[in-house]
Scaffold this motif. Structure first.
Motif, PDB file in Angstrom:
ATOM      1  N   UNK A 148      32.614 -24.041  98.568  1.00 28.25           N
ATOM      2  CA  UNK A 148      32.946 -24.942  97.444  1.00 28.25           C
ATOM      3  C   UNK A 148      31.767 -25.794  97.014  1.00 28.25           C
ATOM      4  N   UNK A 149      30.836 -26.015  97.938  1.00 29.03           N
ATOM      5  CA  UNK A 149      29.674 -26.858  97.621  1.00 29.03           C
ATOM      6  C   UNK A 149      28.365 -26.073  97.729  1.00 29.03           C
ATOM      7  N   UNK A 150      28.477 -24.756  97.829  1.00 29.97           N
ATOM      8  CA  UNK A 150      27.298 -23.922  97.972  1.00 29.97           C
ATOM      9  C   UNK A 150      26.543 -23.753  96.662  1.00 29.97           C
ATOM     10  N   UNK A 151      25.425 -23.037  96.680  1.00 34.41           N
ATOM     11  CA  UNK A 151      24.581 -22.863  95.493  1.00 34.41           C
ATOM     12  C   UNK A 151      25.323 -22.298  94.285  1.00 34.41           C
ATOM     13  N   UNK A 152      26.172 -21.270  94.505  1.00 31.67           N
ATOM     14  CA  UNK A 152      26.878 -20.679  93.373  1.00 31.67           C
ATOM     15  C   UNK A 152      27.846 -21.674  92.743  1.00 31.67           C
ATOM     16  N   UNK A 153      28.695 -22.288  93.570  1.00 33.20           N
ATOM     17  CA  UNK A 153      29.694 -23.219  93.046  1.00 33.20           C
ATOM     18  C   UNK A 153      29.030 -24.415  92.372  1.00 33.20           C
ATOM     19  N   UNK A 154      27.930 -24.883  92.945  1.00 29.88           N
ATOM     20  CA  UNK A 154      27.215 -26.031  92.355  1.00 29.88           C
ATOM     21  C   UNK A 154      26.637 -25.675  90.992  1.00 29.88           C
ATOM     22  N   UNK A 155      26.037 -24.491  90.888  1.00 33.86           N
ATOM     23  CA  UNK A 155      25.459 -24.057  89.613  1.00 33.86           C
ATOM     24  C   UNK A 155      26.543 -23.839  88.569  1.00 33.86           C
ATOM     25  N   UNK A 178      24.894 -17.388  87.924  1.00 35.29           N
ATOM     26  CA  UNK A 178      25.000 -18.088  89.208  1.00 35.29           C
ATOM     27  C   UNK A 178      25.584 -17.185  90.293  1.00 35.29           C
ATOM     28  N   UNK A 179      26.520 -16.323  89.903  1.00 36.77           N
ATOM     29  CA  UNK A 179      27.172 -15.454  90.891  1.00 36.77           C
ATOM     30  C   UNK A 179      26.309 -14.276  91.291  1.00 36.77           C
ATOM     31  N   UNK A 180      25.318 -13.935  90.456  1.00 35.82           N
ATOM     32  CA  UNK A 180      24.483 -12.762  90.734  1.00 35.82           C
ATOM     33  C   UNK A 180      23.040 -13.095  91.083  1.00 35.82           C
ATOM     34  N   UNK A 182      19.630 -14.262  92.843  1.00 41.19           N
ATOM     35  CA  UNK A 182      19.159 -14.102  94.221  1.00 41.19           C
ATOM     36  C   UNK A 182      19.269 -15.390  95.021  1.00 41.19           C
ATOM     37  N   UNK A 183      19.066 -16.532  94.358  1.00 42.72           N
ATOM     38  CA  UNK A 183      19.089 -17.810  95.077  1.00 42.72           C
ATOM     39  C   UNK A 183      20.484 -18.403  95.165  1.00 42.72           C
ATOM     40  N   UNK A 184      21.424 -17.897  94.369  1.00 39.45           N
ATOM     41  CA  UNK A 184      22.754 -18.520  94.330  1.00 39.45           C
ATOM     42  C   UNK A 184      23.896 -17.576  94.683  1.00 39.45           C
ATOM     43  N   UNK A 185      23.609 -16.289  94.898  1.00 39.62           N
ATOM     44  CA  UNK A 185      24.684 -15.355  95.238  1.00 39.62           C
ATOM     45  C   UNK A 185      25.415 -15.796  96.502  1.00 39.62           C
TER      46      UNK A 185
END
Length: 346
Positions: A148-155, A178-180, A182-185
């Motif tokens: 919930x607070x990871x890179x994808x959700x934050x972006x 954000x979902x695809x 490399x840094x946020x998957x």
């Protein structure tokens, strides 16, 4: 023939009887005709061949059992994921017309679903992760507990916060990035690297017969990666989890955003149904082959038993007869010994 000669012949017969009695006793004790294959001549070769075939069939049947257990566990997870996709798709449709004050409740529901989906994708069976491809010892969603607070959700939350009446399409495009990215998957480096092209996990259930049972967290049956059901579930739940009263108050922008979520969740539910169908077909194939192996094993074991095993009732009767014959021989020897001694004392 002299008495001493007769006693000698009886001794030879008794030795043979004792050997036969020992063999009969062992057969009654073990139920086996012989201790080594060489003693089964002329059927030793047939026994060896039958044992090899039994071992081969057992190995295939055991592999099928393990594969079916794994597939059943996978089906349970897929069923729950499809239920979440359908339920949250309905929530997104309802959210189009809800008051802005309902956004916080939607966000809480979506956040809980997001955590559940991540945890489900990390399901293990037999000590192995079900959705990690060949990287069975590593979770497909490494940061599931903080998704919930990871890179994808934050972006995605940052993109949703920019929503206005006219930019819903751009916000949805940002969520895809954000979902695809490399840094946020949300998926593991293996799944996003070698795992995108590796073959599905398969089980060898017969000579030349391999059945695919693997399911990837970030790939659909049609080979889609960027729009796979797992990624779409996590992405769209993150969009819903980012809902706020201010975002919901953008009217047309909010409605367009939820339309995009509804469409994506519907596609994910359909893809999950296809996944279940394909896996179900594989289960039926494996089950049929396993049944054939087990039916054949019954026949093979019966044939092997006829070669290696004794009829216990017959063996017990033979052992009893041998005992009687040996005891009678001993009595005759005893009698002849007394006669011989009497003759010598005359």
């Amino acid at each position: 023939m002299s008495i001493i000669g007769s006693i000698g012949n009886l001794a030879v017969d008794q030795a043979a009887l004792r050997l036969r009695l020992d063999t009969a006793s062992r057969q009654v004790s073990t139920g086996q005709k012989a201790q080594v294959f060489g003693d089964l001549r002329p059927e030793a070769r047939r026994a060896i061949d039958l044992r090899g075939e039994v071992a081969r069939r057992e190995a295939y049947a055991n592999a099928a059992d393990r594969a079916l257990a794994r597939a059943d566990a996978t089906q349970t997870v897929l069923s729950r994921l499809q239920e979440i996709a359908a339920t949250m798709g309905s929530e997104a449709l309802r959210a189009k017309t809800m008051a802005a004050t309902g956004a916080e409740g939607l966000a809480r529901t979506a956040s809980a679903a997001l955590e559940e989906v991540a945890a489900l994708l990390n399901t293990r069976h037999g000590g192995e992760y079900l959705f990690s491809g060949s990287d069975v010892n590593a979770p497909p969603v490494p940061d599931a507990e903080t998704v919930r607070t990871g890179p994808m959700a934050t972006a995605i939350a940052a993109a949703v916060a920019t929503l206005d009446p006219a930019n819903a399409a751009a916000v949805l495009a940002d969520s895809v990035t954000a979902a695809t990215g490399a840094a946020t998957t949300p998926f593991s480096a293996f799944l996003e690297g070698p795992g995108t092209t590796e073959a599905q996990r398969a089980v060898q259930v017969a000579d030349g017969e391999r059945v695919q049972v693997g399911v990837f967290a970030n790939r659909s049956q049609d080979g889609a990666v960027a729009t796979s059901w797992g990624r779409e579930l996590l992405r769209n739940l993150s969009v819903m989890a980012a809902a706020t009263p201010a975002v919901a108050a953008t009217d047309q922008g909010w409605a367009d955003l939820m339309d995009g979520v509804v469409t994506a969740m519907g596609a994910a539910a359909t893809s999950l149904a296809n996944e279940q169908g394909m896996l179900g077909a594989a289960e039926q194939r494996i089950g049929a082959i396993r049944s054939a192996h087990k039916d054949t094993l019954v026949a093979l074991r019966a044939q092997l038993g006829a070669v290696e095993e004794v009829d216990l009732a017959q063996a017990a009767a033979e052992m009893s007869q041998l005992k009687m014959r040996l005891e009678a021989s001993y009595e005759v020897t005893s009698m002849l010994s007394r006669l011989s001694l009497t003759a010598l004392l005359r």
